[in-house]
Design a protein around this motif. Structure first.
Motif, PDB file in Angstrom:
ATOM      1  N   GLU A  42      73.293  74.114   2.112  1.00  0.00           N
ATOM      2  CA  GLU A  42      74.747  74.187   1.889  1.00  0.00           C
ATOM      3  C   GLU A  42      75.245  72.929   1.169  1.00  0.00           C
ATOM      4  OE1 GLU A  42      79.003  74.983   2.819  1.00  0.00           O
ATOM      5  OE2 GLU A  42      77.355  76.298   3.330  1.00  0.00           O
ATOM      6  N   ALA A  43      74.810  71.764   1.652  1.00  0.00           N
ATOM      7  CA  ALA A  43      75.243  70.503   1.048  1.00  0.00           C
ATOM      8  C   ALA A  43      74.763  70.384  -0.396  1.00  0.00           C
ATOM      9  CB  ALA A  43      74.729  69.326   1.879  1.00  0.00           C
ATOM     10  N   PHE A  44      73.498  70.720  -0.614  1.00  0.00           N
ATOM     11  CA  PHE A  44      72.940  70.616  -1.962  1.00  0.00           C
ATOM     12  C   PHE A  44      73.665  71.554  -2.928  1.00  0.00           C
ATOM     13  CE2 PHE A  44      70.004  72.239  -5.194  1.00  0.00           C
ATOM     14  CZ  PHE A  44      69.680  71.055  -5.844  1.00  0.00           C
ATOM     15  N   THR A  45      73.896  72.792  -2.493  1.00  0.00           N
ATOM     16  CA  THR A  45      74.555  73.777  -3.353  1.00  0.00           C
ATOM     17  C   THR A  45      75.993  73.361  -3.649  1.00  0.00           C
ATOM     18  OG1 THR A  45      73.195  75.494  -2.346  1.00  0.00           O
ATOM     19  CG2 THR A  45      75.091  76.222  -3.622  1.00  0.00           C
ATOM     20  N   THR A  46      76.695  72.865  -2.621  1.00  0.00           N
ATOM     21  CA  THR A  46      78.069  72.402  -2.829  1.00  0.00           C
ATOM     22  C   THR A  46      78.109  71.260  -3.837  1.00  0.00           C
ATOM     23  OG1 THR A  46      78.743  73.051  -0.596  1.00  0.00           O
ATOM     24  CG2 THR A  46      80.085  71.374  -1.698  1.00  0.00           C
ATOM     25  N   LEU A  47      77.193  70.307  -3.692  1.00  0.00           N
ATOM     26  CA  LEU A  47      77.170  69.165  -4.607  1.00  0.00           C
ATOM     27  C   LEU A  47      76.853  69.607  -6.028  1.00  0.00           C
ATOM     28  CD1 LEU A  47      77.691  66.178  -4.101  1.00  0.00           C
ATOM     29  CD2 LEU A  47      75.221  65.816  -4.009  1.00  0.00           C
ATOM     30  N   ARG A  48      75.935  70.560  -6.165  1.00  0.00           N
ATOM     31  CA  ARG A  48      75.581  71.055  -7.502  1.00  0.00           C
ATOM     32  C   ARG A  48      76.772  71.762  -8.152  1.00  0.00           C
ATOM     33  NH1 ARG A  48      73.949  75.871  -9.335  1.00  0.00           N
ATOM     34  NH2 ARG A  48      73.715  76.714  -7.237  1.00  0.00           N
ATOM     35  N   LEU A  49      77.463  72.608  -7.374  1.00  0.00           N
ATOM     36  CA  LEU A  49      78.617  73.319  -7.918  1.00  0.00           C
ATOM     37  C   LEU A  49      79.769  72.363  -8.231  1.00  0.00           C
ATOM     38  CD1 LEU A  49      78.621  76.436  -5.564  1.00  0.00           C
ATOM     39  CD2 LEU A  49      77.998  76.394  -7.977  1.00  0.00           C
ATOM     40  N   ALA A  50      79.903  71.317  -7.427  1.00  0.00           N
ATOM     41  CA  ALA A  50      80.976  70.358  -7.653  1.00  0.00           C
ATOM     42  C   ALA A  50      80.779  69.566  -8.940  1.00  0.00           C
ATOM     43  CB  ALA A  50      81.080  69.395  -6.472  1.00  0.00           C
ATOM     44  N   ARG A  75      82.509  64.672  -0.729  1.00  0.00           N
ATOM     45  CA  ARG A  75      81.990  63.514   0.021  1.00  0.00           C
ATOM     46  C   ARG A  75      81.108  63.966   1.181  1.00  0.00           C
ATOM     47  NH1 ARG A  75      87.296  61.517  -0.832  1.00  0.00           N
ATOM     48  NH2 ARG A  75      87.907  62.174   1.265  1.00  0.00           N
ATOM     49  N   LEU A  76      81.536  65.022   1.875  1.00  0.00           N
ATOM     50  CA  LEU A  76      80.738  65.545   2.986  1.00  0.00           C
ATOM     51  C   LEU A  76      79.388  66.038   2.489  1.00  0.00           C
ATOM     52  CD1 LEU A  76      80.788  66.399   6.038  1.00  0.00           C
ATOM     53  CD2 LEU A  76      81.474  68.654   5.234  1.00  0.00           C
ATOM     54  N   ALA A  77      79.381  66.766   1.361  1.00  0.00           N
ATOM     55  CA  ALA A  77      78.126  67.264   0.805  1.00  0.00           C
ATOM     56  C   ALA A  77      77.228  66.119   0.369  1.00  0.00           C
ATOM     57  CB  ALA A  77      78.411  68.193  -0.371  1.00  0.00           C
ATOM     58  N   ALA A  78      77.806  65.094  -0.248  1.00  0.00           N
ATOM     59  CA  ALA A  78      77.008  63.945  -0.691  1.00  0.00           C
ATOM     60  C   ALA A  78      76.383  63.236   0.501  1.00  0.00           C
ATOM     61  CB  ALA A  78      77.878  62.984  -1.492  1.00  0.00           C
ATOM     62  N   VAL A  91      77.199  66.556  11.494  1.00  0.00           N
ATOM     63  CA  VAL A  91      78.195  66.242  10.474  1.00  0.00           C
ATOM     64  C   VAL A  91      78.699  67.529   9.816  1.00  0.00           C
ATOM     65  CG1 VAL A  91      78.562  65.122   8.243  1.00  0.00           C
ATOM     66  CG2 VAL A  91      77.328  63.926  10.049  1.00  0.00           C
ATOM     67  N   GLN A  92      77.788  68.443   9.477  1.00  0.00           N
ATOM     68  CA  GLN A  92      78.202  69.701   8.847  1.00  0.00           C
ATOM     69  C   GLN A  92      78.970  70.591   9.814  1.00  0.00           C
ATOM     70  OE1 GLN A  92      78.296  70.243   5.732  1.00  0.00           O
ATOM     71  NE2 GLN A  92      76.335  70.746   4.831  1.00  0.00           N
ATOM     72  N   GLU A  93      78.540  70.627  11.053  1.00  0.00           N
ATOM     73  CA  GLU A  93      79.265  71.436  12.052  1.00  0.00           C
ATOM     74  C   GLU A  93      80.701  70.931  12.199  1.00  0.00           C
ATOM     75  OE1 GLU A  93      78.538  74.121  13.751  1.00  0.00           O
ATOM     76  OE2 GLU A  93      76.401  74.365  13.364  1.00  0.00           O
ATOM     77  N   THR A 151      82.718  74.496 -14.711  1.00  0.00           N
ATOM     78  CA  THR A 151      83.579  75.643 -14.394  1.00  0.00           C
ATOM     79  C   THR A 151      83.902  75.763 -12.909  1.00  0.00           C
ATOM     80  OG1 THR A 151      81.653  77.098 -14.185  1.00  0.00           O
ATOM     81  CG2 THR A 151      82.694  76.940 -16.365  1.00  0.00           C
ATOM     82  N   THR A 152      83.243  74.972 -12.065  1.00  0.00           N
ATOM     83  CA  THR A 152      83.430  75.120 -10.619  1.00  0.00           C
ATOM     84  C   THR A 152      83.907  73.851  -9.928  1.00  0.00           C
ATOM     85  OG1 THR A 152      81.055  74.658 -10.318  1.00  0.00           O
ATOM     86  CG2 THR A 152      81.739  76.963 -10.356  1.00  0.00           C
ATOM     87  N   ARG A 153      83.966  72.734 -10.629  1.00  0.00           N
ATOM     88  CA  ARG A 153      84.287  71.475  -9.960  1.00  0.00           C
ATOM     89  C   ARG A 153      85.687  71.459  -9.355  1.00  0.00           C
ATOM     90  NH1 ARG A 153      83.994  67.194 -14.819  1.00  0.00           N
ATOM     91  NH2 ARG A 153      81.906  68.118 -14.831  1.00  0.00           N
ATOM     92  N   LEU A 154      86.628  72.196  -9.978  1.00  0.00           N
ATOM     93  CA  LEU A 154      88.004  72.186  -9.479  1.00  0.00           C
ATOM     94  C   LEU A 154      88.171  73.000  -8.204  1.00  0.00           C
ATOM     95  CD1 LEU A 154      89.992  72.489 -12.831  1.00  0.00           C
ATOM     96  CD2 LEU A 154      89.522  70.441 -11.488  1.00  0.00           C
ATOM     97  N   LEU A 155      87.137  73.722  -7.798  1.00  0.00           N
ATOM     98  CA  LEU A 155      87.219  74.518  -6.582  1.00  0.00           C
ATOM     99  C   LEU A 155      87.067  73.666  -5.327  1.00  0.00           C
ATOM    100  CD1 LEU A 155      84.978  77.516  -7.690  1.00  0.00           C
ATOM    101  CD2 LEU A 155      87.452  77.499  -7.512  1.00  0.00           C
ATOM    102  N   PHE A 156      86.608  72.420  -5.495  1.00  0.00           N
ATOM    103  CA  PHE A 156      86.273  71.598  -4.342  1.00  0.00           C
ATOM    104  C   PHE A 156      87.269  70.467  -4.147  1.00  0.00           C
ATOM    105  CE2 PHE A 156      82.355  73.532  -5.732  1.00  0.00           C
ATOM    106  CZ  PHE A 156      81.743  73.913  -4.557  1.00  0.00           C
ATOM    107  N   ALA A 157      87.669  70.270  -2.905  1.00  0.00           N
ATOM    108  CA  ALA A 157      88.451  69.090  -2.558  1.00  0.00           C
ATOM    109  C   ALA A 157      87.520  67.883  -2.506  1.00  0.00           C
ATOM    110  CB  ALA A 157      89.134  69.286  -1.207  1.00  0.00           C
TER     111      ALA A 157
END
Length: 398
Positions: A273-281, A296-299, A337-339, A285-291
């Motif tokens: 989950e963290a890796f995929t979120t960081l890659r999409l961020a 920071r949590l994914a990193a 941390v993820q929970e 075309t997808t970076r604006l989807l993330f706060a």
């Protein structure tokens, strides 16, 4: 209901128009003027409830809706407004009761079937939602929102094929409806087609950029396109919430291995989950989807396994068992941390972040104390956070 005079009727019409234009404060002013002249005007109280609800003044809205029902208990419209307002205030049993009272007076009102379906969906009552939406469609077969709600309920019930067919019909009835495209995306996601789901959720955001539910679902669909993430997520969902198995441990010690496997599957899914979120961020075309907090949590959760592996290797090379075990515990911190980060309730999230910090302190303390057992127990506690977090969310909310 009260028969309005011409000026009062005009003011109510203006208030309705203002509500349709999303100007609830202006509508409230019009309606307050009406009630100053006719304090027992049920329709004015009903529309005032809607205006207050649109301004997130739930308690006042509920009070006005109750007054409208008191003044005109024989009219379906006041009960319908009460259902709408109760649903907005998340008072779902009251919303359902009010909607049913309205339908008892006028069962041919598609709007009331719609608010009833929405209330059941909000409460997680999928079968009741599907029944209400279906009854509404029998009254108004061309109503796109009812078809969309039926599709959402069918998706939650696991009937992906019927949900997709119903959502396709909703889109055909109203191609510019964000709800119809949302339902189609949900159905595609339930059918295991994340690519099609992502396209539908993008269309929702094109039509309504403020639709946060679609934004979150788009992220889910994009992540589901990663095969590793998809497999681990399915395994995690399959084994989630099996904490009751701990009661069988005294009789079946072999279940310890099953618990370890479940915990490791969750850990792997959270890393994915963290890796995929960081890659999409990082994607254009997808970076604006993330706060920024999500990134920071994914990193952090991508960095913990790396840091833990370095510490573990260092401990193995130097022969320091406590250091090596602490490295494993650092890697395990991904789970708490993820929970915490994926818990909706603010109180529950704070509590779980506090638990994560406590585990981090325990890991750090195990090194100078040269306590490998302390580090090992911390690692076990971190991995077991999947059950601890489930209990916290159950008592404090998701």
């Amino acid at each position: 209901m009260t028969m309005p005079s011409a000026p009062v009727a005009g003011a109510i019409q203006r208030a309705r128009a203002l509500l349709e234009l999303s100007r609830p404060a202006d509508a409230e002013r019009e309606l307050r003027g009406v009630l100053a002249e006719a304090p027992e005007h049920a329709t004015a109280h009903a529309y005032l409830a809607v205006a207050l609800d649109a301004q997130n003044r739930g308690a006042e809205a509920v009070a006005e809706a109750h007054e409208a029902v008191r003044l005109a208990p024989e009219h379906w419209f006041t009960h319908y407004i009460a259902a709408q307002v109760h649903r907005g205030a998340n008072r779902l049993p009251e919303a359902v009761a009010a909607a049913r009272a309205s339908l008892a007076l006028s069962p041919e009102e598609a709007l009331t079937w719609e608010v009833l379906a929405r209330a059941h969906l909000q409460a997680g009552q999928w079968r009741e939602a599907a029944e209400a939406a279906g009854r509404g469609l029998a009254v108004a077969p061309e109503e796109s929102d009812l078809a969309s709600l039926l599709s959402l309920a069918l998706s939650s019930l696991g009937d992906a094929a019927q949900a997709r067919e119903t959502a396709s019909r909703a889109v055909a009835l109203s191609p510019e409806s964000p709800l119809a495209h949302l339902a189609y995306g949900q159905a595609a996601l339930a059918a295991g087609d994340p690519g099609e789901a992502a396209s539908a959720f993008r269309e929702v955001l094109r039509l309504n950029p403020a639709f946060d539910t679609a934004r979150g679902l788009l992220l889910t669909a994009l992540k589901q396109r990663n095969p590793v993430y998809r497999v681990l997520s399915r395994l995690r969902e399959r084994f989630f919430g099996r904490g009751w198995l701990v009661l069988l441990l005294p009789a079946m010690p072999g279940l310890i291995a099953a618990f370890v496997l479940i915990a490791l599957l969750h850990w792997g899914a959270w890393v994915a989950e963290a890796f995929t979120t960081l890659r999409l961020a990082r994607g254009k075309t997808t970076r604006l989807l993330f706060a920024s907090g999500d990134v920071r949590l994914a990193a952090l959760c991508c960095g913990l396994p790396v840091a833990g592996a370095v510490v573990l290797t260092l401990g193995a090379v130097t022969g320091l068992e406590a250091v090596a075990t602490a490295g494993g515990a650092v890697m395990a911190l991904v789970t708490p941390v993820q929970e915490a980060g994926h818990t909706g309730s603010r109180r529950a999230r704070k509590l779980l972040y506090g638990w994560s910090a406590l585990l981090a302190v325990a890991v750090a303390a195990s090194v100078p104390l040269s306590s490998a057992p302390m580090a090992l127990l911390t690692a076990y506690a971190a991995l077991a956070t999947i059950w601890i977090a489930a209990g916290v969310r159950r008592f404090l909310g998701t």
